[in-house]
Design an enzyme around this catalytic site. Structure first.
Site, short mmCIF file in Angstrom:
data_model
loop_
_atom_site.label_atom_id
_atom_site.label_comp_id
_atom_site.label_asym_id
_atom_site.label_seq_id
_atom_site.Cartn_x
_atom_site.Cartn_y
_atom_site.Cartn_z
CB THR A 58 -0.91 0.04 1.24
OG1 THR A 58 -1.68 -1.16 1.27
CG2 THR A 58 -1.84 1.24 1.20
CE LYS A 85 -5.18 -0.95 1.48
NZ LYS A 85 -5.63 -2.18 2.10
CE LYS A 91 1.47 1.87 4.89
NZ LYS A 91 1.49 0.95 3.77
P1 NAP Z 1 5.06 -6.45 7.75
O1 NAP Z 1 4.60 -7.73 8.36
O2 NAP Z 1 5.64 -5.40 8.62
O3 NAP Z 1 6.13 -6.84 6.62
C1 NAP Z 1 6.82 -5.87 5.89
C2 NAP Z 1 7.77 -6.57 4.94
O4 NAP Z 1 8.49 -5.59 4.19
C3 NAP Z 1 8.83 -7.39 5.66
O5 NAP Z 1 9.14 -8.50 4.86
C4 NAP Z 1 10.01 -6.42 5.74
O6 NAP Z 1 11.26 -7.05 5.87
C5 NAP Z 1 9.88 -5.76 4.39
N1 NAP Z 1 10.53 -4.45 4.33
C6 NAP Z 1 10.13 -3.32 4.94
N2 NAP Z 1 10.95 -2.31 4.65
C7 NAP Z 1 11.90 -2.82 3.83
C8 NAP Z 1 13.03 -2.27 3.17
N3 NAP Z 1 13.34 -0.97 3.31
N4 NAP Z 1 13.78 -3.08 2.41
C9 NAP Z 1 13.47 -4.39 2.27
N5 NAP Z 1 12.41 -4.97 2.85
C10 NAP Z 1 11.64 -4.20 3.61
O7 NAP Z 1 3.90 -5.76 6.92
P2 NAP Z 1 2.59 -6.41 6.25
O8 NAP Z 1 1.49 -6.44 7.25
O9 NAP Z 1 2.97 -7.65 5.52
O10 NAP Z 1 2.21 -5.25 5.20
C11 NAP Z 1 2.91 -5.09 3.98
C12 NAP Z 1 2.17 -4.07 3.12
O11 NAP Z 1 0.83 -4.53 2.89
C13 NAP Z 1 2.06 -2.68 3.76
O12 NAP Z 1 2.15 -1.72 2.75
C14 NAP Z 1 0.67 -2.72 4.37
O13 NAP Z 1 0.11 -1.42 4.49
C15 NAP Z 1 -0.08 -3.54 3.35
N6 NAP Z 1 -1.28 -4.23 3.88
C16 NAP Z 1 -1.25 -4.87 5.08
C17 NAP Z 1 -2.40 -5.49 5.55
C18 NAP Z 1 -2.41 -6.21 6.88
O14 NAP Z 1 -3.50 -6.56 7.37
N7 NAP Z 1 -1.28 -6.49 7.51
C19 NAP Z 1 -3.58 -5.46 4.79
C20 NAP Z 1 -3.57 -4.83 3.56
C21 NAP Z 1 -2.42 -4.19 3.13
P3 NAP Z 1 11.81 -7.48 7.34
O15 NAP Z 1 11.22 -8.84 7.62
O16 NAP Z 1 13.27 -7.51 7.18
O17 NAP Z 1 11.34 -6.43 8.32
#
Ligand code: NAP
Length: 289
Positions: free
Chosen positions: A98, A173, A241
Site C-alpha cells: 500500500t 485502496k 501511514k
Molecule cells: P510487515 O509484516 O511489517 O512486513 C513488511 C515486509 O516488508 C517485511 O518482509 C520487511 O522485511 C519488508 N521491508 C520493509 N521495509 C523494507 C526495506 N526498506 N527493504 C526491504 N524490505 C523491507 O507488513 P505487512 O502487514 O505484511 O504489510 C505489507 C504491506 O501490505 C504494507 O504496505 C501494508 O500497508 C499492506 N497491507 C497490510 C495489511 C495487513 O492486514 N497487515 C492489509 C492490507 C495491506 P523485514 O522482515 O526484514 O522487516
C-alpha cells in the site's frame, strides 16, 4: 508455470508467496531483508532463496513486492541491489504494497525505460485474507499487461480488478481506507454510547446489524471491541501511514476529507496511548480512556 519472485515476506507477503507456489504451481524465489524469514519460508515451502532483490528478479517472468511504504518500495526496486537492475525485458513487476499513486507512476516510468512493465496492485482482506488466498486486489496499469498478470495474481486473490492506468490501484485502496476510517469511529461511538446507556451491546448489535447500520466492521469487530481487545487485524501504525497517503493525495486533487483528517488525529492519540500495534477498532479505547 511461470518463474516468479516475491520480495518481502511479512504478515502479508509470506502467505501470498506460498499461494503462488502451491496454488499457482509456479517456480518461486523469495527475498526478505531479514534473511531468517526467507530461510524459514524455503524450509517450509521449497523454492529458492535470493540474497538481494536484484538476484531474486533475475530471469523471472513476474516479480511481486509487498513491503512497508514508498521508501521501502524504492529501496527494493531502484535502490542498491534493487530488482529493477535485473528485470528481464517483457517481465512484469507487480507491487502489492500500500503506497502512493505517485511512487507507482514513478516506478512505472522507470520500468518502461528498462523494457519491462509495472502494475500497482495493493490488496485488502488482511492477514486472514492473505492466509486463505482470498484477497481483493486493486490494479493500476495497462489492459494487456493486466491480462497477462491476472491469472498469476489469482493464486492469492478472490477478486482482481483493473481500475485504470498506473496509480489507479493505489487510488482505489485509498478510497477503501477512507470508507473504513469514519465507519470504525461511528461503530466505536455507538458501542461507547450503548455502554454508557447501560444496554447489552451483544443484544443491540444482534438487532441493529440486520438493518441499515450493519457493516463488516460491526459484524467482525463488535465482540472484541466490547471486550476491550484490540489484537485482531490491521495495526494503527499502518492505518496512519495509509491515511497520510490519502490526505496527501487529497491535497493534490482537491478532495475534501474532513472526517478522514479527524480520524487520523484520533489514531495519533491512540499511538500516544501506546496503541501502535493495536488494531484499528481501538478508536473505542480512546473514547474510554
Ligand atoms: P510487515 O509484516 O511489517 O512486513 C513488511 C515486509 O516488508 C517485511 O518482509 C520487511 O522485511 C519488508 N521491508 C520493509 N521495509 C523494507 C526495506 N526498506 N527493504 C526491504 N524490505 C523491507 O507488513 P505487512 O502487514 O505484511 O504489510 C505489507 C504491506 O501490505 C504494507 O504496505 C501494508 O500497508 C499492506 N497491507 C497490510 C495489511 C495487513 O492486514 N497487515 C492489509 C492490507 C495491506 P523485514 O522482515 O526484514 O522487516
Amino acid at each position: 508455470m511461470a518463474k516468479v519472485a516475491f520480495l518481502g515476506l511479512g504478515v502479508m507477503g509470506y502467505p501470498m508467496a506460498a499461494h503462488l507456489k502451491h496454488k499457482g504451481g509456479h517456480e518461486v524465489t523469495v527475498y526478505n531483508r531479514t534473511v531468517a524469514k526467507a530461510e524459514k519460508w524455503v524450509a517450509e515451502h521449497g523454492g529458492t532463496l535470493a540474497r538481494t532483490p536484484a538476484e531474486a528478479a533475475k530471469d523471472k517472468d513476474f516479480v511481486f513486492a509487498c513491503v512497508g511504504n514508498d521508501d521501502d518500495l524504492r529501496q527494493v526496486t531502484i535502490g542498491e541491489d534493487g530488482a529493477f537492475a535485473e528485470m528481464k525485458k517483457g517481465a512484469i513487476f507487480i507491487d502489492n504494497t500500500t503506497a502512493s499513486a505517485e511512487v507507482a507512476r514513478e516506478l512505472a516510468a522507470a520500468a518502461s525505460a528498462g523494457g519491462f512493465d509495472f502494475l500497482d496492485a495493493p490488496v485488502s482482506g488482511g492477514q486472514a485474507g492473505a492466509e486463505n488466498g482470498v484477497l481483493t486486489v486493486m490494479v493500476g496499469g495497462e489492459q494487456a499487461v493486466f491480462d497477462r498478470a491476472k491469472p498469476v495474481i489469482e493464486a492469492f486473490a478472490r477478486m482482481v480488478g483493473l481500475m485504470g492506468p498506473v496509480g489507479s490501484g493505489q487510488l482505489t485502496k485509498m478510497i477503501n481506507q477512507i470508507c473504513i476510517a469514519g465507519l470504525v469511529q461511528g461503530l466505536a461511538e455507538g458501542i461507547h454510547f450503548g455502554k454508557k446507556a447501560g444496554l447489552d451491546i451483544e443484544k443491540v448489535v444482534e438487532v441493529i446489524s440486520k438493518g441499515a447500520a450493519g457493516s463488516w466492521q460491526m459484524e467482525n469487530r463488535h465482540k472484541t471491541m466490547n471486550a476491550g481487545k484490540y489484537d485482531f487485524g490491521f495495526a494503527v501504525d499502518w492505518m496512519r501511514k495509509d491515511l497520510g497517503i490519502c490526505l496527501e493525495e487529497a491535497e493534490r486533487n482537491g478532495a475534501k476529507l474532513p472526517v478522514t483528517a479527524l480520524i487520523d488525529q484520533f489514531y495519533k492519540e491512540v499511538q500516544q496511548m501506546g496503541g501502535n500495534r493495536w488494531d484499528t477498532s481501538s478508536l473505542l479505547a480512546r473514547l474510554e480512556k
